[in-house]
Scaffold this active site. Structure first.
Site, short mmCIF file in Angstrom:
data_model
loop_
_atom_site.label_atom_id
_atom_site.label_comp_id
_atom_site.label_asym_id
_atom_site.label_seq_id
_atom_site.Cartn_x
_atom_site.Cartn_y
_atom_site.Cartn_z
CG ASN A 108 -1.83 1.18 1.31
OD1 ASN A 108 -2.42 1.56 0.30
ND2 ASN A 108 -1.97 1.79 2.47
CG HIS A 110 -0.64 6.01 4.86
ND1 HIS A 110 -2.02 5.94 4.94
CD2 HIS A 110 -0.25 6.88 5.81
CE1 HIS A 110 -2.43 6.73 5.93
NE2 HIS A 110 -1.37 7.31 6.48
CB SER A 137 5.08 5.27 4.20
OG SER A 137 5.44 6.33 5.07
CG ASP A 146 -2.90 3.23 7.05
OD1 ASP A 146 -2.91 2.68 5.94
OD2 ASP A 146 -3.74 4.10 7.38
C1 GRF Z 1 -2.79 8.80 -2.51
O1 GRF Z 1 -2.51 9.96 -1.79
C2 GRF Z 1 -2.38 7.58 -1.74
O2 GRF Z 1 -1.25 7.77 -0.95
C3 GRF Z 1 -3.57 7.32 -0.86
O3 GRF Z 1 -4.68 7.65 -1.65
C4 GRF Z 1 -4.29 8.58 -2.65
C5 GRF Z 1 -4.64 7.95 -3.95
O4 GRF Z 1 -4.46 8.84 -5.04
N1 GRF Z 1 -3.56 5.98 -0.36
P1 GRF Z 1 -4.58 8.29 -6.52
O5 GRF Z 1 -5.94 7.60 -6.65
O6 GRF Z 1 -3.46 7.34 -6.76
O7 GRF Z 1 -4.50 9.50 -7.40
#
Ligand code: GRF
Length: 218
Positions: A108, A110, A137, A146
């Site tokens: 993932n 984050h 991260s 997370d």
């Molecule tokens: C990103 O900020 C990611 O870190 C978080 O959700 C957002 C997703 O953005 N988990 P995208 O859909 O990739 O534009």
């Protein structure tokens, strides 16, 4: 053999796009076999369709029970037998059974410097906390939300006139470098999860890899 990926999204899909762009540029030896969304209308699906990658949507309304949803999701993913499941803005909490099934094969991204600011609204919370540094991260997903082992991070400064949107934009630009780079390390076999810990070049990764931010002109 390129690393085969199934990417899970819920919305905008800019991280998915960054991964696809890196593959196309020859910078990431990987192939996206399918993109699965929680929402058939997710804008990000378009990036996959344009490249003739299979897209699938799994609507929570059709699965009132969380376990049933995750079982269906697992079935969809397994059709493609990917090396890795890549969460990229996937806005659902996954059940422990699902996470255990893919342990070591699910990542993932984050938008915070974990362990700081798990959960939602990370940029606003970072501003409220008055931190001077923020970032993103990439971590292995475990049953703890997370909370899985962090593989790599990128740090950006928090500026005096930042609001959540400006800070989010600065972090997001770096996310688009961090995810492809982390996946590259995985594709090269440099990062492994041995069931207990993350190994980088066969040594325990005690601190997340730090990617240099590219902040020029911002
Ligand atoms: C990103 O900020 C990611 O870190 C978080 O959700 C957002 C997703 O953005 N988990 P995208 O859909 O990739 O534009």
């Amino acid at each position: 053999m390129p690393l085969s990926l199934v990417v899970l999204i819920s919305g905008r899909g800019s991280n998915l796009k960054a991964i696809l762009d890196a593959i196309e540029a020859g910078d990431l030896p990987a192939v996206v076999c399918a993109v699965i969304s929680t929402d058939a209308g997710a804008r990000g699906l378009e990036y996959a369709r344009r490249r003739h990658i299979d897209t699938l949507a799994l609507d929570a309304a059709d699965y009132p029970e969380r376990n049933d949803y995750d079982r269906a999701l697992q079935g969809l993913i397994e059709r493609f037998n990917p090396d890795l499941v890549v969460l990229a803005g996937f806005m659902r909490i996954l059940t422990p059974g699902f996470v255990r099934h893919f342990q070591g094969r699910i990542l993932n991204i984050h938008p915070s410097l974990l362990p700081a600011f798990r959960g939602l609204r990370t940029h606003q919370r970072a501003l409220e906390a008055g931190v001077r540094e923020h970032g993103a991260s990439v971590h292995f997903v475990t049953e703890e939300l997370d909370g899985g082992p962090v593989i790599a991070q990128v740090r950006v400064p928090v500026l005096a006139d930042d609001d959540p949107a400006s800070l989010a934009a600065r972090v997001l630009r770096e996310e688009h470098r961090l995810y492809p780079q982390t996946l590259r390390w995985l594709a090269e076999g440099r990062i492994r999860w041995n069931g207990q810990q993350v190994l980088f070049d066969d040594k325990p990764l005690n601190h997340p890899q730090q990617l240099e931010a590219q902040l020029e002109g911002q």
